[in-house]
Design a protein around this motif. Sequence first.
Motif, PDB file in Angstrom:
ATOM      1  N   TYR A  60      25.939  18.714 -10.159  1.00 19.19           N
ATOM      2  CA  TYR A  60      26.513  17.264 -10.888  1.00 19.19           C
ATOM      3  C   TYR A  60      28.080  17.507 -10.820  1.00 19.19           C
ATOM      4  CZ  TYR A  60      22.011  14.571 -10.637  1.00 19.19           C
ATOM      5  OH  TYR A  60      21.385  13.924  -9.776  1.00 19.19           O
ATOM      6  N   HIS A  61      28.853  17.485 -10.637  1.00 21.19           N
ATOM      7  CA  HIS A  61      30.219  17.399 -11.675  1.00 21.19           C
ATOM      8  C   HIS A  61      29.970  17.747 -13.499  1.00 21.19           C
ATOM      9  CE1 HIS A  61      34.447  16.619 -12.709  1.00 21.19           C
ATOM     10  NE2 HIS A  61      34.642  17.510 -12.008  1.00 21.19           N
ATOM     11  N   TYR A  62      30.824  18.487 -14.031  1.00 21.10           N
ATOM     12  CA  TYR A  62      30.538  17.898 -14.984  1.00 21.10           C
ATOM     13  C   TYR A  62      31.179  16.777 -15.484  1.00 21.10           C
ATOM     14  CZ  TYR A  62      35.274  17.940 -16.634  1.00 21.10           C
ATOM     15  OH  TYR A  62      36.557  17.828 -16.419  1.00 21.10           O
ATOM     16  N   SER A  63      31.828  15.909 -15.642  1.00 20.80           N
ATOM     17  CA  SER A  63      31.939  14.239 -16.188  1.00 20.80           C
ATOM     18  C   SER A  63      31.080  13.646 -15.720  1.00 20.80           C
ATOM     19  CB  SER A  63      33.480  14.117 -15.225  1.00 20.80           C
ATOM     20  OG  SER A  63      33.490  13.755 -14.166  1.00 20.80           O
ATOM     21  N   VAL A  64      29.848  14.072 -14.793  1.00 23.47           N
ATOM     22  CA  VAL A  64      28.908  12.614 -14.068  1.00 23.47           C
ATOM     23  C   VAL A  64      27.174  12.825 -15.108  1.00 23.47           C
ATOM     24  CG1 VAL A  64      29.828  12.063 -12.731  1.00 23.47           C
ATOM     25  CG2 VAL A  64      28.679  13.171 -12.001  1.00 23.47           C
ATOM     26  N   LYS A  65      26.888  14.203 -15.094  1.00 20.69           N
ATOM     27  CA  LYS A  65      26.393  14.372 -15.651  1.00 20.69           C
ATOM     28  C   LYS A  65      25.501  13.886 -16.688  1.00 20.69           C
ATOM     29  CE  LYS A  65      24.423  19.404 -15.006  1.00 20.69           C
ATOM     30  NZ  LYS A  65      24.689  20.708 -15.230  1.00 20.69           N
ATOM     31  N   GLY A  66      24.616  13.070 -16.741  1.00 16.97           N
ATOM     32  CA  GLY A  66      23.879  12.531 -17.585  1.00 16.97           C
ATOM     33  C   GLY A  66      23.849  11.510 -17.257  1.00 16.97           C
ATOM     34  N   ARG A  67      24.903  11.245 -16.298  1.00 17.99           N
ATOM     35  CA  ARG A  67      24.943   9.330 -16.198  1.00 17.99           C
ATOM     36  C   ARG A  67      24.778   8.948 -14.692  1.00 17.99           C
ATOM     37  NH1 ARG A  67      30.322   7.870 -16.044  1.00 17.99           N
ATOM     38  NH2 ARG A  67      31.306   9.575 -15.977  1.00 17.99           N
ATOM     39  N   PHE A  68      24.792  10.084 -13.712  1.00 19.17           N
ATOM     40  CA  PHE A  68      25.133   9.839 -12.320  1.00 19.17           C
ATOM     41  C   PHE A  68      22.996  10.441 -12.267  1.00 19.17           C
ATOM     42  CE2 PHE A  68      29.472   8.752 -11.017  1.00 19.17           C
ATOM     43  CZ  PHE A  68      29.720   7.387 -11.815  1.00 19.17           C
ATOM     44  N   THR A  69      22.176   9.758 -11.075  1.00 17.60           N
ATOM     45  CA  THR A  69      21.454  10.682 -10.810  1.00 17.60           C
ATOM     46  C   THR A  69      21.843  10.254  -9.516  1.00 17.60           C
ATOM     47  OG1 THR A  69      20.021  10.002 -12.665  1.00 17.60           O
ATOM     48  CG2 THR A  69      19.328  10.407 -10.343  1.00 17.60           C
ATOM     49  N   ILE A  70      21.348  11.411  -8.247  1.00 14.56           N
ATOM     50  CA  ILE A  70      21.661  11.646  -6.805  1.00 14.56           C
ATOM     51  C   ILE A  70      20.570  11.688  -6.286  1.00 14.56           C
ATOM     52  CG2 ILE A  70      21.762  13.770  -6.758  1.00 14.56           C
ATOM     53  CD1 ILE A  70      23.579  13.409  -4.348  1.00 14.56           C
ATOM     54  N   SER A  71      19.700  10.771  -5.310  1.00 11.41           N
ATOM     55  CA  SER A  71      18.545  10.434  -4.763  1.00 11.41           C
ATOM     56  C   SER A  71      18.984  10.614  -3.235  1.00 11.41           C
ATOM     57  CB  SER A  71      17.290  10.079  -6.075  1.00 11.41           C
ATOM     58  OG  SER A  71      18.106   8.869  -5.255  1.00 11.41           O
ATOM     59  N   ARG A  72      17.767  10.984  -2.439  1.00 11.31           N
ATOM     60  CA  ARG A  72      17.448  10.704  -1.144  1.00 11.31           C
ATOM     61  C   ARG A  72      16.049  10.442  -0.988  1.00 11.31           C
ATOM     62  NH1 ARG A  72      19.923  15.654   1.939  1.00 11.31           N
ATOM     63  NH2 ARG A  72      19.054  14.745   3.503  1.00 11.31           N
ATOM     64  N   ASP A  73      16.411   9.700   0.674  1.00  6.50           N
ATOM     65  CA  ASP A  73      14.363   9.244   1.099  1.00  6.50           C
ATOM     66  C   ASP A  73      15.020   9.559   2.331  1.00  6.50           C
ATOM     67  OD1 ASP A  73      12.496   7.568   2.260  1.00  6.50           O
ATOM     68  OD2 ASP A  73      13.174   5.860   0.457  1.00  6.50           O
ATOM     69  N   ASN A  74      14.167  10.659   2.660  1.00  9.03           N
ATOM     70  CA  ASN A  74      14.713  10.883   4.318  1.00  9.03           C
ATOM     71  C   ASN A  74      14.328  10.246   5.012  1.00  9.03           C
ATOM     72  OD1 ASN A  74      16.240  13.431   3.821  1.00  9.03           O
ATOM     73  ND2 ASN A  74      14.649  14.856   3.760  1.00  9.03           N
ATOM     74  N   ALA A  75      12.791   9.327   4.274  1.00 10.74           N
ATOM     75  CA  ALA A  75      11.951   8.216   5.261  1.00 10.74           C
ATOM     76  C   ALA A  75      13.216   7.292   6.098  1.00 10.74           C
ATOM     77  CB  ALA A  75      10.740   8.213   5.089  1.00 10.74           C
ATOM     78  N   LYS A  76      13.852   6.637   4.833  1.00 10.52           N
ATOM     79  CA  LYS A  76      14.807   5.803   4.970  1.00 10.52           C
ATOM     80  C   LYS A  76      15.923   6.165   5.532  1.00 10.52           C
ATOM     81  CE  LYS A  76      12.073   2.154   2.352  1.00 10.52           C
ATOM     82  NZ  LYS A  76      12.531   2.207   0.599  1.00 10.52           N
ATOM     83  N   ASN A  77      16.432   8.125   6.014  1.00  9.59           N
ATOM     84  CA  ASN A  77      17.846   7.726   6.535  1.00  9.59           C
ATOM     85  C   ASN A  77      18.185   7.677   5.029  1.00  9.59           C
ATOM     86  OD1 ASN A  77      16.297   9.168   8.654  1.00  9.59           O
ATOM     87  ND2 ASN A  77      16.892   7.916   9.699  1.00  9.59           N
ATOM     88  N   THR A  78      18.536   7.527   3.629  1.00 11.49           N
ATOM     89  CA  THR A  78      19.412   6.982   3.127  1.00 11.49           C
ATOM     90  C   THR A  78      18.773   8.337   2.235  1.00 11.49           C
ATOM     91  OG1 THR A  78      19.004   4.411   4.271  1.00 11.49           O
ATOM     92  CG2 THR A  78      20.078   4.840   1.330  1.00 11.49           C
ATOM     93  N   MET A  79      20.957   7.912   0.846  1.00  6.71           N
ATOM     94  CA  MET A  79      20.464   8.890   0.116  1.00  6.71           C
ATOM     95  C   MET A  79      21.174   7.952  -0.948  1.00  6.71           C
ATOM     96  SD  MET A  79      23.395  11.614  -0.599  1.00  6.71           S
ATOM     97  CE  MET A  79      24.807  10.421   0.114  1.00  6.71           C
ATOM     98  N   TYR A  80      21.291   8.732  -1.692  1.00  4.75           N
ATOM     99  CA  TYR A  80      22.206   6.753  -3.436  1.00  4.75           C
ATOM    100  C   TYR A  80      22.230   7.888  -4.384  1.00  4.75           C
ATOM    101  CZ  TYR A  80      18.152   4.539  -1.009  1.00  4.75           C
ATOM    102  OH  TYR A  80      16.809   3.815  -0.537  1.00  4.75           O
ATOM    103  N   LEU A  81      23.130   6.834  -5.039  1.00  8.05           N
ATOM    104  CA  LEU A  81      24.026   7.248  -6.114  1.00  8.05           C
ATOM    105  C   LEU A  81      23.965   6.503  -7.521  1.00  8.05           C
ATOM    106  CD1 LEU A  81      25.449   9.525  -7.540  1.00  8.05           C
ATOM    107  CD2 LEU A  81      27.515   8.804  -7.220  1.00  8.05           C
ATOM    108  N   GLN A  82      22.800   6.957  -8.237  1.00  8.46           N
ATOM    109  CA  GLN A  82      22.556   5.528  -9.249  1.00  8.46           C
ATOM    110  C   GLN A  82      23.878   5.931 -10.318  1.00  8.46           C
ATOM    111  OE1 GLN A  82      20.357   3.263  -9.514  1.00  8.46           O
ATOM    112  NE2 GLN A  82      22.243   2.442 -11.608  1.00  8.46           N
ATOM    113  N   MET A  83      24.693   5.241 -10.659  1.00 10.64           N
ATOM    114  CA  MET A  83      25.588   5.312 -11.983  1.00 10.64           C
ATOM    115  C   MET A  83      25.808   4.501 -12.728  1.00 10.64           C
ATOM    116  SD  MET A  83      28.805   5.678  -8.492  1.00 10.64           S
ATOM    117  CE  MET A  83      28.712   4.118  -8.803  1.00 10.64           C
ATOM    118  N   ASN A  84      25.913   4.903 -14.252  1.00 11.49           N
ATOM    119  CA  ASN A  84      24.494   4.289 -15.423  1.00 11.49           C
ATOM    120  C   ASN A  84      26.675   4.575 -16.117  1.00 11.49           C
ATOM    121  OD1 ASN A  84      22.259   3.586 -14.373  1.00 11.49           O
ATOM    122  ND2 ASN A  84      21.561   5.010 -14.870  1.00 11.49           N
ATOM    123  N   THR A  85      26.392   3.543 -17.270  1.00 15.10           N
ATOM    124  CA  THR A  85      27.506   3.650 -18.108  1.00 15.10           C
ATOM    125  C   THR A  85      29.107   4.542 -17.624  1.00 15.10           C
ATOM    126  OG1 THR A  85      25.592   5.019 -19.834  1.00 15.10           O
ATOM    127  CG2 THR A  85      27.362   4.686 -20.083  1.00 15.10           C
TER     128      THR A  85
END
Length: 119
Positions: A60-85
Amino acid sequence: QVQLVESGGGLVQAGESLRLSCAASGRTLSTVAMGWFRQAPGKEREFVASIDWSGGATAYHYSVKGRFTISRDNAKNTMYLQMNTLKPEDAAVYYCAARPRSATIWDSWGQGTQVTVSS
């Protein structure tokens, strides 16, 4: 290359959350690393987060660490970025990207999705 399509952007108030999605096609996702980048008006595109092919390693970039979460679901061929605060300075066009596992250059890009954060 991989074809990438982002979705989930929008207008939120500071402190709220958004989840971006990146749908991929054209190559087995287990062969690529994926990432999110963003570009605000008048600024260069910057790295936000990345995830390896298995989802086991993230960065993560330092400015988003602790607030953003990256994840992926290869079975669904999809990546996500959960952005909080979210903060006004997070406002930008967000792009998803992919690169072969063995490569260092991001060679596939989506068209971008706009995130606007009002204060």
